[in-house]
Enzyme design. Structure first.
Site, short mmCIF file in Angstrom:
data_model
loop_
_atom_site.label_atom_id
_atom_site.label_comp_id
_atom_site.label_asym_id
_atom_site.label_seq_id
_atom_site.Cartn_x
_atom_site.Cartn_y
_atom_site.Cartn_z
N SER A 202 0.86 -1.18 0.00
CA SER A 202 0.00 0.00 0.00
C SER A 202 0.90 1.23 0.00
CB SER A 202 -0.86 0.01 1.27
OG SER A 202 -1.47 1.28 1.47
N TYR B 108 -2.86 -1.26 10.45
CA TYR B 108 -2.76 -1.46 9.00
C TYR B 108 -1.43 -0.93 8.46
CZ TYR B 108 -4.24 -1.26 4.06
OH TYR B 108 -4.34 -1.43 2.70
P1 NAD Z 1 -11.30 -6.23 -0.51
O1 NAD Z 1 -11.89 -6.16 0.83
O2 NAD Z 1 -12.18 -6.20 -1.70
O3 NAD Z 1 -10.41 -7.53 -0.67
C1 NAD Z 1 -9.71 -8.14 0.37
C2 NAD Z 1 -9.85 -9.61 0.19
O4 NAD Z 1 -9.10 -10.31 1.19
C3 NAD Z 1 -11.31 -10.07 0.32
O5 NAD Z 1 -11.61 -10.95 -0.75
C4 NAD Z 1 -11.30 -10.81 1.65
O6 NAD Z 1 -12.28 -11.86 1.71
C5 NAD Z 1 -9.89 -11.37 1.66
N1 NAD Z 1 -9.48 -11.79 2.99
C6 NAD Z 1 -9.63 -11.13 4.17
N2 NAD Z 1 -9.17 -11.89 5.17
C7 NAD Z 1 -8.72 -13.04 4.63
C8 NAD Z 1 -8.13 -14.21 5.15
N3 NAD Z 1 -7.93 -14.36 6.47
N4 NAD Z 1 -7.79 -15.20 4.31
C9 NAD Z 1 -8.01 -15.09 2.98
N5 NAD Z 1 -8.58 -14.00 2.42
C10 NAD Z 1 -8.92 -13.00 3.25
O7 NAD Z 1 -10.23 -5.06 -0.58
P2 NAD Z 1 -9.10 -4.74 -1.67
O8 NAD Z 1 -9.04 -3.28 -1.73
O9 NAD Z 1 -9.32 -5.51 -2.90
O10 NAD Z 1 -7.80 -5.22 -0.91
C11 NAD Z 1 -6.86 -6.13 -1.46
C12 NAD Z 1 -5.47 -5.78 -0.96
O11 NAD Z 1 -5.10 -4.51 -1.48
C13 NAD Z 1 -5.34 -5.68 0.55
O12 NAD Z 1 -4.11 -6.27 0.96
C14 NAD Z 1 -5.33 -4.19 0.81
O13 NAD Z 1 -4.64 -3.85 1.97
C15 NAD Z 1 -4.60 -3.71 -0.45
N6 NAD Z 1 -4.81 -2.30 -0.75
C16 NAD Z 1 -6.01 -1.84 -1.15
C17 NAD Z 1 -6.16 -0.48 -1.45
C18 NAD Z 1 -7.46 0.11 -1.94
O14 NAD Z 1 -7.52 1.34 -2.09
N7 NAD Z 1 -8.48 -0.65 -2.22
C19 NAD Z 1 -5.08 0.39 -1.31
C20 NAD Z 1 -3.87 -0.12 -0.88
C21 NAD Z 1 -3.74 -1.47 -0.61
#
Ligand code: NAD
Length: 267
Positions: free
Chosen positions: A152, A165
């Site tokens: 991130s 986080y």
């Molecule tokens: P999201 O909530 O759509 O996806 C997260 C996924 O992780 C979900 O499918 C959830 O079911 C899964 N998950 C949670 N706990 C879990 C576990 N114990 N075992 C297996 N799967 C699990 O959110 P996203 O935005 O798609 O996030 C994906 C990644 O991207 C994350 O690591 C998040 O920190 C990172 N991220 C997202 C953003 C953003 O702006 N969306 C920015 C920076 C980083």
């Protein structure tokens, strides 16, 4: 023309929604067979599997909590049994449990660190065991294996109210760099993607209303929120031989969020 990931096997954690789903579809479009890991929503995982299959790709869904050692070990065993090996791991699963720092419970701290950091450790360890066992298959890739850690912008930008986080993503940065250094001689590549604000369920409060979206755009010089496809393209590049000489970096995909936009009017 040969697709960039033809014949390779990818495992994407947390692939039933958001960035993980976008990355899984992008890898499949370049010829990878994909394991769609999910933790709680089989229907959403099957939707991603079906979409990949409808386009002629190969995928299956596998339920595992990435913070649970035995479930991770079983997931890799089943993947290797089904597809023969694993070439690409996308360590994407993650979540937030936000709280003012002085009110944060140990449970909130442990849950975020357990999934966002320990989960990446457990999956990377199993992937590297398989990469070392199999070695390079020249017809598929010049590398013995590739890991992409979903980090991130908060591996470098502090984030009040999200200490667990931010700490987890700072940890991911050093985990990624350390294993990249340790296994580079074995031709294993480990890199991160550092997304900025991407339109997914994790941050819906930041883009759902026009007011929130306008506020968000102040942080993004590109003046648009990112989409999962923006991350998918970066994941394909980091997985393919196009980036063969790239190892141990975080590729920020953030519309310029790290350019300190608060300073664009002379600070
Ligand atoms: P999201 O909530 O759509 O996806 C997260 C996924 O992780 C979900 O499918 C959830 O079911 C899964 N998950 C949670 N706990 C879990 C576990 N114990 N075992 C297996 N799967 C699990 O959110 P996203 O935005 O798609 O996030 C994906 C990644 O991207 C994350 O690591 C998040 O920190 C990172 N991220 C997202 C953003 C953003 O702006 N969306 C920015 C920076 C980083």
């Amino acid at each position: 023309m040969k697709r960039k990931l033809e014949g390779q096997i990818a495992l994407v954690t947390g692939a039933s929604s958001g960035i993980g789903a976008g990355v899984a579809k992008a890898l499949a479009a370049e010829g990878a067979a994909v394991v769609i890991n999910y933790s709680s929503n089989p229907d959403k995982a099957e939707l991603v599997v079906n979409e990949i299959k409808q386009k002629g790709g190969d995928a299956f869904a596998f339920k595992a909590d990435v913070s649970n050692e035995q479930e991770v070990v079983d997931m890799f065993q089943q993947t290797i049994q089904h597809f023969g090996t694993v070439d690409i791991l996308v360590n994407n699963a993650g979540l937030q449990q936000d709280s003012k720092f002085h009110e944060m419970t140990v449970a909130q701290w442990n849950r975020v660190l357990g999934i966002n950091l320990t989960g990446q450790f457990l999956c990377a360890r199993e992937a590297i065991k398989e990469f070392l066992r199999r070695g390079i298959v020249p017809d598929k890739s010049k590398s013995a294996g590739k890991i992409i850690c979903m980090s991130s912008v908060h591996e470098v930008i502090p984030w009040a109210g999200h200490a667990n986080y931010s700490a987890s993503k700072g940890g991911v940065m050093m985990l990624m760099k350390t294993i990249a250094q340790e296994y580079a001689p074995m031709k294993i590549r480990v890199n991160s993607i550092g997304p900025g604000a991407i339109r997914t369920p994790i941050n819906h409060a930041a883009w759902q209303t026009p007011e929130a979206y306008t506020g968000l755009l102040k942080l993004i010089p590109a003046k648009r929120i990112g989409e999962a496809e923006d991350i998918g393209g970066a994941a394909v590049w980091l997985s393919s031989d196009d980036s063969e000489y790239v190892n141990g970096i975080t590729l920020f995909v953030d519309g310029g969020m790290l350019l300190y936009p608060g300073f664009e009017d002379n600070g």
